[in-house]
Design a protein around this motif. Structure first.
Motif: not given
Length: 907
Positions: A806-807, A829-830, A864-865, A881-884
């Motif tokens: 969460x950097x 993610x923000x 990443x969405x 990358x990481x996300x739904x």
């Protein structure tokens, strides 16, 4: 017979009847008392000597205490100022580092308009200039600050020459210099620029007013001759502030500069070290990572002002007391001589006289009854007395002897006294307490009367002080020593009576439970003495805010209650609560500054919310807690629904503890892929709670509660063990080796030896360290940087990769990231969410990637969405990358199928 006894006998006739005629005493009779008389001057000398000794010792201790207080004050100011100055320098250094990175990346084609919104500590735009390797001005946003003479000899100026010549790569802080064309002064901060080959490529300079390096001078704490300064490692001040009415302090003393070679400390610097001859109390603190020391000094006249006043008053009091003691000794010797004569006469007095003197040392009477018709006692007459006894009636001994008791109606309680004496004549003795009605404070006298023939021997003892002492003990038992308010013991004793009285009258009462908002911050910032002062002021404000007749009490700490009786409705209680809250809106002025506090007030009424004391107080406390949970600084009546919510939370806490004990948790895994090849490079372990009745619960539904209650530590240890066990199971099944990252909470990291935890888990399950990654948030690193660095270096040496999770949502400096040697930054993610929606988000993400790559770290984009985010991240050279959009979290079996599917797709 009755008529014969009605007339009171005269003093002369009665004394002839009881006392024999005495001869004048001889000198031999006084010889036993000479030693006692001579003890008076000896005792006087001993008392005077001891008093002066303790006075001088106490004055020395008071001075030392005042000096410690002065050093504590300057140390506190230095601590706060050091944090502010370090923060300002860190911002400047980060800006210089960013300029250097951008210069290196752009090959010298840097544009300064990117930094136009960055301001100095005073909020003014920063002056930024860049000089090439040949000392020519390449870029600047403030050309007017450079004089022609300076531009002609830039290579000789320290900010350029030092950076070009030395090998060290750090920020240089120059001496204050006059700004070109302006009376103001400026300090220049510089870092060397290097090209892509690592060769010297120029110098970047940021400059601003040195006055902004230190805060405004506080005369109330440092006095009119103190100062506040920022001093370089060379001992020369970069910035210095003092009271406007004082002369310039000048250079710091050599001995002080020598002492300041230690990172922090305090010292009393004598006046001979300063040009103005003023002794000062000095504290300093070196800034971590910067060649600068913050110094604060308070002048001695200001720091010891109160002590000087107390010293003068104490010495004058001691001199007066010595004179009074001399007078007392002389009077005592005189009285002792007279007492010796009286005691000699007392040895030959009558039996009744001895009974009176032996029964009491305070006062005595010999009293005879006066009979009326039928032999009934109608009065008493004083046959003899001592001076102490006569003083109770405001008469002398000679005036009192022969007087009847009935004539003393304005001076003694006649009826109670007559009843006690009549009882003694009847039964042989009697005892009781009476109030002397003399002018001034009421005196309480204990009377003992014994019959001796036809008279009474009456002894009196003044018990006023004893009664006052007992009342004082009772008052102290029920009074808060700090605020003077009734305390918790008083509440426990008196509130049940108040509630019972309300029930009997059928009236309404309410209890306001008050807890201060922000009190702990005052204690932590200003110290416990300031906290005590604040509580005393709060007590006074509460007494002003409530109605006349309302009771204010302190339960302890920063908790108070107000008892409101005879209420018509809850609206009256709400009005009082509103005034209590309003009483603290403007802050509270204390000696150390202005304390910003508020009041959270819970209200419980009886009848209605409760019918007994314990329930009344508990419901008021619960109502106060509801105020705390909804923003504080307000009031709230007891709400049964909120009480139910609290009980539900307590139930959830018990369920969570049971879940940890019974291991009701399961793990899901979310893949992390390479941004260019989409190959799975790692997994993130995500915990789920398999609740027995509520089903599968996600982390947001129980992790905050675990963090708050501390159960996150035990939960985290279970997760580490389960992940290591799953990695070992995958290896036994022949699955492809993919590292798994484990989230470690800040509380778990700071309260446990995390290195030992992972070492044991790896050894227990027999898996290599490179199969495990650890994710830490930025908040983990700032609590104890030195301990954090030690543990992380040990884990890195073990072979475990470290990721910053969460950097961007917490605080971390470039120097800290470089020192802790992280492998990856996981950008929150923000930041990812803004990609594809505005260009500013893309610029910010690019800066993060550039910085991370410059520090040797890879970058993972979280959350990443959308497909357009993937394209932007590839263009920005994001690593992973990481996300739904990439993949949803899966259980241990399905995630292995996802890994195989992606590998087949790549082939």
């Amino acid at each position: 017979m009755a008529q014969a006894t009605t007339r009171a006998p005269t003093t002369e006739t009665t004394m002839k009847a009881w006392v024999p005629r005495l001869r004048p005493p001889s000198l031999a009779a006084l010889r036993p008392y000479l030693l006692f008389i001579l003890l008076w001057p000896v005792a006087g000398l001993v008392i005077a000597g001891a008093s002066w000794f303790f006075l001088v010792r106490n004055l020395i201790e008071d001075r030392q205490a005042a000096e410690r207080q002065a050093l504590d004050t300057t140390a506190g100011i230095v601590q706060v100022q050091a944090e502010q100055t370090r923060h300002s320098l860190a911002l400047v250094d980060q800006l210089l580092m960013t300029i250097r990175l951008q210069w290196q990346i752009d090959g010298g084609a840097l544009r300064l308009d990117r930094f136009r919104k960055i301001a100095d500590p005073a909020g003014m735009p920063l002056n930024i200039s860049i000089f090439g390797p040949n000392a020519t001005l390449r870029l600047t946003n403030a050309r007017g600050i450079w004089s022609r003479e300076e531009l002609n000899k830039v290579d000789e100026l320290p900010f350029f020459a030092v950076q070009r010549l030395r090998a060290a790569d750090d920020m240089y802080i120059g001496m204050p210099m006059p700004a070109a064309g302006s009376p103001a002064r400026t300090v220049r901060f510089s870092r060397k620029l290097v090209n892509q080959d690592g060769e010297f490529s120029g110098v970047a300079v940021v400059s601003f007013d040195p006055e902004n390096l230190v805060a405004e001078y506080d005369r109330a704490q440092l006095g009119s001759r103190g100062f506040l300064a920022a001093v370089g490692s060379d001992g020369a001040p970069r910035a210095m502030k003092w009271d406007g009415s004082s002369d310039r302090i000048g250079a710091l003393p050599a001995n002080l500069l020598l002492a300041m070679q230690s990172p922090r400390g305090s010292a009393i610097v004598p006046g001979r070290e300063f040009a103005d001859g003023v002794t000062r109390y000095v504290s300093w603190k070196a800034l971590d990572g910067f060649p600068l020391v913050v110094v604060a000094a308070a002048d001695q006249p200001h720091a010891l002002a109160l002590y000087r006043e107390r010293e003068s008053a104490s010495r004058q009091t001691a001199r007066d007391a010595s004179v009074a003691l001399l007078v007392f000794v002389l009077a005592g010797m005189t009285l002792s001589g007279r007492l010796a004569l009286q005691r000699h006469r007392l040895t030959v007095a009558h039996d009744a006289y001895r009974k009176a003197t032996e029964a009491s040392t305070e006062g005595f009477f010999i009293t005879a009854p006066v009979y009326g018709d039928g032999g009934r006692i109608i009065d008493f007459v004083t046959v003899d007395c001592n001076e102490q006894g006569a003083a109770l009636a405001q008469l002398t001994r000679d005036e009192l002897i022969g007087k009847r008791l009935s004539t003393l109606a304005g001076k003694l309680p006649v009826e109670p006294a007559a009843a006690l004496l009549t009882q003694a004549m009847s039964t042989g003795s009697a005892e009781g307490d009476l109030e002397a009605l003399a002018e001034g404070p009421v005196k309480h006298v204990r009377v003992k009367a014994r019959r001796s023939g036809d008279v009474l021997a009456v002894t009196l003892r003044d018990v006023t002080l004893e009664r006052a002492h007992m009342l004082n003990l009772e008052r102290k038992n029920f009074e808060d020593a700090l605020t003077g308010l009734p305390n918790r013991a008083w509440v426990g004793k008196c509130l049940p009576d108040i509630v019972s009285r309300a029930h009997a009258r059928g009236s309404r009462l309410a209890v306001l439970f008050i807890d201060l908002d922000g009190f702990k911050a005052v204690n932590d910032t200003y110290g416990h003495a300031a906290g005590d002062e604040l509580l005393q002021i709060v007590a006074r404000r509460l007494k002003v805010a409530v109605r006349p007749g309302d009771r204010v009490a302190r339960l302890g700490g920063d908790e108070f209650i107000v008892i409101l009786e005879n209420l018509h409705d809850n609206g009256e209680a709400a009005q009082v609560a509103a005034r209590v809250v309003q009483a603290f809106h403007g802050g509270v002025a204390i000696a150390a500054g202005t304390a910003t506090v508020g009041a959270s007030v819970g209200i419980s009424s009886c009848p209605g919310d409760a019918h007994d004391v314990d329930t009344l107080l508990r419901h008021a406390d619960i109502a106060m807690y509801e105020v705390k949970t909804h923003g504080k600084n307000g009031y709230q009546f007891f709400d049964p629904a909120f009480y139910g919510a609290i009980r539900q939370r307590q139930q959830r806490e018990r369920e969570l503890q049971a879940a940890i004990d019974e291991n009701q948790f399961v793990l899901h895994y979310q893949v992390r892929v390479c941004a260019t090849t989409q190959r799975v490079v790692s997994l993130e372990a995500l915990v789920r709670w398999n609740h027995p009745t509520a089903g599968l619960l996600y982390p947001d539904e129980f992790i905050p509660l675990a963090e708050e209650t501390g159960m996150i530590v035990a939960l985290g240890e279970r997760v580490v063990d389960c992940v290591c066990a799953q990695i070992a199971a995958w290896s036994d099944d022949g699955c492809a080796p993919v590292p798994v990252s484990i989230n470690v909470s800040s509380r778990q990291f700071n309260e446990r030896d995390i290195h030992a935890l992972f070492t044991r888990a790896l050894a227990r399950h027999g898996i290599p360290p490179d199969r495990v990654e650890v994710e830490l948030t930025e908040s983990t690193m700032i609590r104890d940087p030195e301990r954090t660095s030690s543990h992380l270096h040990a884990m890195h040496a073990l072979g475990i990769r470290l990721l910053v999770d969460d950097f961007g949502t917490g605080y971390s400096s470039l120097s800290m990231l470089q020192q802790l040697d992280f492998d990856m930054l996981k950008v929150d993610k923000s930041f990812t969410r803004r990609l594809g929606t505005d260009c500013q988000g893309e610029v910010l993400f690019a800066a993060i990637i550039t910085m991370a790559h410059a520090l040797g770290m890879k970058v993972v984009a979280e959350g990443v969405e959308r497909p357009e985010q993937v394209e932007v991240l590839r263009r920005l050279h994001c690593d992973e990358l990481q996300g739904y959009y990439i993949a949803t979290p899966l259980d241990a079996k399905d995630v292995q199928a996802e890994i195989r599917r992606r590998r087949a797709a790549i082939v």
